[in-house]
Design a protein around this motif. Structure first.
Motif, PDB file in Angstrom:
ATOM      1  N   VAL A 157      49.923  35.091  13.736  1.00 29.48           N
ATOM      2  CA  VAL A 157      49.222  34.120  12.883  1.00 29.48           C
ATOM      3  C   VAL A 157      47.862  34.631  12.373  1.00 29.48           C
ATOM      4  CG1 VAL A 157      50.368  32.077  13.764  1.00 29.48           C
ATOM      5  CG2 VAL A 157      48.322  32.925  14.907  1.00 29.48           C
ATOM      6  N   MET A 158      47.204  35.458  13.171  1.00 30.39           N
ATOM      7  CA  MET A 158      45.892  35.961  12.712  1.00 30.39           C
ATOM      8  C   MET A 158      45.863  37.472  12.805  1.00 30.39           C
ATOM      9  SD  MET A 158      43.291  33.234  14.442  1.00 30.39           S
ATOM     10  CE  MET A 158      44.164  32.475  15.761  1.00 30.39           C
ATOM     11  N   PRO A 159      46.500  38.191  11.940  1.00 32.31           N
ATOM     12  CA  PRO A 159      46.552  39.659  12.047  1.00 32.31           C
ATOM     13  C   PRO A 159      45.198  40.330  12.209  1.00 32.31           C
ATOM     14  CG  PRO A 159      47.914  38.898  10.213  1.00 32.31           C
ATOM     15  CD  PRO A 159      47.228  37.699  10.785  1.00 32.31           C
ATOM     16  N   GLY A 160      44.402  40.657  11.741  1.00 31.52           N
ATOM     17  CA  GLY A 160      43.087  41.276  11.844  1.00 31.52           C
ATOM     18  C   GLY A 160      42.241  40.909  13.060  1.00 31.52           C
ATOM     19  N   VAL A 161      42.590  39.860  13.788  1.00 30.72           N
ATOM     20  CA  VAL A 161      41.715  39.366  14.862  1.00 30.72           C
ATOM     21  C   VAL A 161      41.961  40.140  16.159  1.00 30.72           C
ATOM     22  CG1 VAL A 161      41.153  37.377  16.288  1.00 30.72           C
ATOM     23  CG2 VAL A 161      41.626  37.078  13.869  1.00 30.72           C
ATOM     24  N   ARG A 162      40.810  40.529  16.775  1.00 31.17           N
ATOM     25  CA  ARG A 162      40.925  41.223  18.045  1.00 31.17           C
ATOM     26  C   ARG A 162      40.696  40.250  19.187  1.00 31.17           C
ATOM     27  NH1 ARG A 162      37.725  45.895  20.023  1.00 31.17           N
ATOM     28  NH2 ARG A 162      37.049  44.116  20.933  1.00 31.17           N
ATOM     29  N   MET A 163      41.423  40.423  20.243  1.00 29.19           N
ATOM     30  CA  MET A 163      41.251  39.494  21.362  1.00 29.19           C
ATOM     31  C   MET A 163      40.728  40.278  22.555  1.00 29.19           C
ATOM     32  SD  MET A 163      44.126  37.032  22.951  1.00 29.19           S
ATOM     33  CE  MET A 163      44.863  38.068  24.172  1.00 29.19           C
ATOM     34  N   GLU A 164      39.676  39.755  23.178  1.00 27.94           N
ATOM     35  CA  GLU A 164      39.132  40.436  24.335  1.00 27.94           C
ATOM     36  C   GLU A 164      39.029  39.455  25.485  1.00 27.94           C
ATOM     37  OE1 GLU A 164      35.185  42.898  25.533  1.00 27.94           O
ATOM     38  OE2 GLU A 164      35.581  42.544  23.398  1.00 27.94           O
ATOM     39  N   LYS A 165      39.497  39.870  26.648  1.00 29.05           N
ATOM     40  CA  LYS A 165      39.485  38.945  27.779  1.00 29.05           C
ATOM     41  C   LYS A 165      38.284  39.221  28.661  1.00 29.05           C
ATOM     42  CE  LYS A 165      42.354  37.021  31.391  1.00 29.05           C
ATOM     43  NZ  LYS A 165      43.493  37.150  32.266  1.00 29.05           N
ATOM     44  N   ARG A 166      37.485  38.174  28.935  1.00 28.37           N
ATOM     45  CA  ARG A 166      36.389  38.280  29.903  1.00 28.37           C
ATOM     46  C   ARG A 166      36.526  37.124  30.867  1.00 28.37           C
ATOM     47  NH1 ARG A 166      31.600  38.998  25.536  1.00 28.37           N
ATOM     48  NH2 ARG A 166      32.651  40.571  24.282  1.00 28.37           N
ATOM     49  N   GLY A 167      36.831  37.434  32.117  1.00 30.45           N
ATOM     50  CA  GLY A 167      37.120  36.381  33.082  1.00 30.45           C
ATOM     51  C   GLY A 167      38.363  35.646  32.634  1.00 30.45           C
ATOM     52  N   SER A 168      38.270  34.323  32.615  1.00 27.92           N
ATOM     53  CA  SER A 168      39.435  33.570  32.170  1.00 27.92           C
ATOM     54  C   SER A 168      39.366  33.298  30.666  1.00 27.92           C
ATOM     55  CB  SER A 168      39.521  32.256  32.950  1.00 27.92           C
ATOM     56  OG  SER A 168      38.322  31.534  32.773  1.00 27.92           O
ATOM     57  N   LEU A 169      38.272  33.724  30.049  1.00 27.45           N
ATOM     58  CA  LEU A 169      38.082  33.429  28.626  1.00 27.45           C
ATOM     59  C   LEU A 169      38.596  34.542  27.722  1.00 27.45           C
ATOM     60  CD1 LEU A 169      36.295  31.023  29.403  1.00 27.45           C
ATOM     61  CD2 LEU A 169      34.637  31.831  27.734  1.00 27.45           C
ATOM     62  N   LEU A 196      34.849  34.624  16.263  1.00 32.59           N
ATOM     63  CA  LEU A 196      35.418  33.497  15.510  1.00 32.59           C
ATOM     64  C   LEU A 196      35.559  32.266  16.389  1.00 32.59           C
ATOM     65  CD1 LEU A 196      38.322  35.262  13.604  1.00 32.59           C
ATOM     66  CD2 LEU A 196      36.105  34.560  12.686  1.00 32.59           C
ATOM     67  N   GLY A 197      35.816  32.509  17.670  1.00 34.20           N
ATOM     68  CA  GLY A 197      36.023  31.368  18.558  1.00 34.20           C
ATOM     69  C   GLY A 197      36.436  31.855  19.930  1.00 34.20           C
ATOM     70  N   TYR A 198      36.791  30.902  20.778  1.00 33.99           N
ATOM     71  CA  TYR A 198      37.198  31.241  22.135  1.00 33.99           C
ATOM     72  C   TYR A 198      38.593  30.717  22.403  1.00 33.99           C
ATOM     73  CZ  TYR A 198      32.135  31.553  22.311  1.00 33.99           C
ATOM     74  OH  TYR A 198      30.836  31.848  22.045  1.00 33.99           O
ATOM     75  N   GLY A 199      39.241  31.349  23.355  1.00 33.77           N
ATOM     76  CA  GLY A 199      40.567  30.879  23.753  1.00 33.77           C
ATOM     77  C   GLY A 199      40.677  30.824  25.269  1.00 33.77           C
ATOM     78  N   ILE A 200      41.592  30.004  25.736  1.00 36.70           N
ATOM     79  CA  ILE A 200      41.801  29.920  27.191  1.00 36.70           C
ATOM     80  C   ILE A 200      43.231  29.463  27.480  1.00 36.70           C
ATOM     81  CG2 ILE A 200      41.041  27.513  27.393  1.00 36.70           C
ATOM     82  CD1 ILE A 200      39.688  28.470  30.068  1.00 36.70           C
ATOM     83  N   ILE A 201      43.782  29.989  28.588  1.00 33.64           N
ATOM     84  CA  ILE A 201      45.096  29.500  29.034  1.00 33.64           C
ATOM     85  C   ILE A 201      44.854  28.422  30.078  1.00 33.64           C
ATOM     86  CG2 ILE A 201      47.222  30.088  30.259  1.00 33.64           C
ATOM     87  CD1 ILE A 201      47.024  32.884  29.064  1.00 33.64           C
TER      88      ILE A 201
END
Lengths: 201, 194, 321
Positions: free
Chosen positions: C201-213, C223-228
């Protein structure tokens, strides 16, 4: 002719009560005790025994004069084992659930004393037709005995017949009836009852 | 080495052949009236059963399965047992006449006994290997002997007791067997069969 | 001498006859016997992983095999582990259904057992089997008290050992499954799913995990934050991936990841999660449209979103950059 017919009738019916293979002659007890915990299992086992005894008596009745008496026992056992294996494979193919429930007791029909016993005691010495009547009567007697066991044990042990509940929910099944001790107790009482009746007569 | 031992105990005690599988009832009713004949029968059966377990396992794994002749299993097993008993009888007769005198009469009885064939078939059904099957056969024989000994002891006592006429003989023996099966249920669960 | 010959000939003839009749019967019944075996396997798999259309079997050893259950579109719905273990009286053979991540039991089916009739044998009853639906192994067996956690089941009265045996076999089934799954993915399967989704859905976006975030960045800019996060559903916990804007005020994106009840109604829940996009946080249950027949699961998703929101807020307040 008439007397002949009566004889055939006698050979057939004697196995029901007077010479019942299980309750009077005490033959083939192991399968009667082992698989009689429900009515369905009892009937299946009874039919399997009927099949094996009928065809074994038929085939052995046909060929018995050709077999030297020294090797008759191994020859009989081969014939019996053949029909038992057929019954076993048939059940596995058509009725897998029943086959699973009866487990090793179908193959064990081969050493069921009723089958070999009837060949030795009757088919060996008699003509084909009486032998067949004898086989049918004996298997009917076996079926009656194992069915009686099945009915008693399923009613008391599960509170049902053929899987249908016959008592209300307040009935607490007597679990031990479907366990090995229940089998011994039921058979003991049935044989005792049989002794009691025949003694009075 | 634990597994064969568990199989041994299971066959001898918790899943006793007579009291839970109902195998070998004919001698149980027939030969169990006297302690001495029960011992003879028990030893003869244990010996034959251990041998049967070994030989049927070898035949099954080396001949029947590689050749896909599983459907001949029953016939082959019966033959193996018949031949084995005959052979054992001959050997004992030659080697030790006194042992033959003690066991001889029981041997033919064992051939057509469902406990031996039942043992061979159960072992094959459960896919036991040679060592496991040997322990299985030996355990089954020991269990058979135990049950036979116990019941013969009780039956000798019963000889002098006042049993209702209708229950004399087989019915009272079966009743006792039922109570023994009850008692043996107490053992179940002390070990777990895989 | 003649007599011996006759004996041998007669016996040989009888055995030859018997052998050929048996061979014929064997060959003609073999197909049906094999079919029965396949059928019982299929029925069992279908009852533990609902909606299975086809399966692939991977034999691990003579006591264990893993069946990958696939839906009509070829997607993996879950796994059935066919496994044999020790019971009270003898071997118990089970079919244990797992969700695609292998974390949650979808259901169990007893294929073979020789437990005591009326006692241990009651492991085949629905009342006992149903308890396993939605549990997360390792499973603990409670005696005489009601289960409280998702990893607990209640033992059958008078058959504690049989009940424990079943639970142990289920736990073992998960171990075997995990061992064989990890070889393929190497990563936490939820994480893999999230990565796959984001790339789509968001090709260009990089995702980096720090802790649970998870930090979502594009060209160095956050751009924003994500969490499971997880919420408790009807028979299972439901996992979601929640994306929020930099102010942690509303839902940027929501992905329903996992849960047995989600697997059954996947499209419905995907629609539902799409509707939640852009809503303000925390979510108010009254404001959302109900998914018919799955209110509890839907509540689970909402509670997962709100839990995720709480954690995000706290973590960001604590100053994780």
């Amino acid at each position: 002719m008439a007397s002949n017919n009566r004889n055939l009738g006698f050979e057939f019916f004697k196995g029901f009560f007077k010479e019942n293979p299980v309750l009077v002659q005490l033959l083939g007890l192991c399968s009667v005790l082992a698989v009689s915990n429900t009515v369905v299992n009892s009937i299946s086992m009874g039919i399997a025994v009927l099949f094996v005894l009928f065809f074994s008596s038929f085939v052995i009745g046909l060929v018995k004069d050709l077999i030297p008496s020294e090797v008759r026992i191994p020859a009989f056992i081969v014939v019996i084992a053949t029909f038992v294996t057929i019954a076993d494979l048939f059940l596995k193919a058509k009725f897998p659930d029943i086959s699973k429930a009866l487990g090793p007791y179908i193959p064990l029909i081969v050493v069921n004393c009723i089958i070999l016993g009837r060949q030795e005691a009757f088919t060996k010495k008699n003509k084909l037709l009486p032998s067949i009547m004898d086989a049918l009567g004996m298997s009917a007697g076996y079926l009656i005995a194992i069915l009686l066991m099945g009915i008693i044990r399923e009613i008391l042990g599960f509170g049902s017949i053929l899987g249908f509940r016959i008592f209300g929910s307040s009935f607490k099944p007597i679990l031990v009836m479907i366990l090995p001790p229940g089998a011994f107790l039921t058979l003991a009482m049935l044989i005792g009852f049989m002794n009691f009746i025949t003694r009075k007569e | 080495m634990v597994r064969p031992l568990i199989i041994f105990i299971a066959a001898a005690i918790t899943n006793n052949f007579i009291l839970t599988y109902f195998l070998g009832l004919c001698p149980f009713l027939g030969v169990s009236a006297k302690v001495s004949s029960a011992i003879g029968m028990g030893f003869a059966a244990t010996f034959v059963m251990t041998m049967t377990a070994i030989i049927t396992n070898v035949v099954d794994h080396l001949i029947l399965r590689p050749l896909h002749l599983d459907f001949l299993q029953m016939i082959v097993f019966i033959f193996v047992i018949a031949v084995l008993v005959q052979f054992v009888e001959m050997v004992i007769k030659k080697a030790s006449p006194s042992l033959y005198k003690a066991l001889g009469i029981f041997l033919p009885l064992i051939t057509t006994n469902c406990i031996v064939l039942g043992l061979a078939l159960l072992g094959a059904m459960r896919n036991y290997n040679l060592i496991e099957n040997t322990f299985f056969g030996f355990g089954a024989g020991v269990g058979f002997t135990i049950a036979l000994l116990l019941i013969s002891g009780i039956r000798e006592e019963l000889e002098v007791r006042d049993v209702p006429k209708a229950l004399k003989g087989a019915p009272i023996t079966l009743l006792i067997a039922g109570l023994m099966a009850f008692a043996f249920m107490g053992f179940s669960g002390i070990i777990t069969l895989q | 001498m003649r007599k011996e010959y006759r004996m041998i000939i007669v016996l040989t003839v009888i055995i030859a006859f018997a052998g050929s009749i048996l061979a014929y019967t064997y060959v003609s019944t073999q197909e049906a016997i094999q079919r029965n075996l396949d059928n019982s396997k299929k029925t069992a798999l279908l009852s533990v992983v609902k909606g299975t259309e086809s399966y692939e079997e991977q034999v691990i050893d003579d006591k264990t095999s893993i069946l990958t259950a696939k839906g009509s579109d070829g997607s993996v719905l879950g796994y059935g582990v066919m496994i044999t273990g020790g019971g009270f009286q003898g071997a118990i053979k089970l079919m244990v259904g797992f969700n695609p991540s292998g974390d949650t039991v979808l259901g169990i089916e007893v294929l073979e057992n020789v437990e005591t009739p009326g006692l241990g044998n009651r492991i085949v009853e629905d009342g006992f089997k149903k308890q396993f639906e939605g549990t997360t192994p390792p499973i603990e067996v409670l005696k005489g008290q009601k289960p409280e956690k998702k990893s607990q089941v209640q033992a059958i009265t008078g058959a504690t050992i049989s009940s424990k045996s079943v639970a142990a076999i289920v736990n073992n089934a998960q171990k075997v499954l995990k061992e064989n799954l990890s070889g393929e993915t190497g990563k936490d399967s939820l994480e893999v799913k999230v990565e796959g989704y984001l790339q789509k859905v968001m090709p260009g976006v990089r995702m980096e995990k720090r802790g649970s975030l998870y930090f979502l960045e594009e060209e160095g800019e956050i751009l924003g934050y994500g969490i499971i996060a997880r919420g408790l559903g009807y028979s299972d916990s439901v996992a979601v991936f929640l994306c929020v804007d930099t102010k942690v005020s509303r839902i940027e994106d929501l992905l329903v990841l996992d849960g047995s009840e989600v697997a059954v109604n996947r499209t419905k829940f995907e629609e539902f999660s799409q509707k939640l996009k852009g809503k303000a946080l925390p979510l108010n249950i009254k404001g959302v449209e109900v998914v018919t027949g799955a209110t509890v699961t839907q509540d689970a998703i909402i509670s997962a979103v709100n839990t995720g929101f709480e954690i995000l807020k706290k973590e960001i307040k604590n100053g994780i950059k």
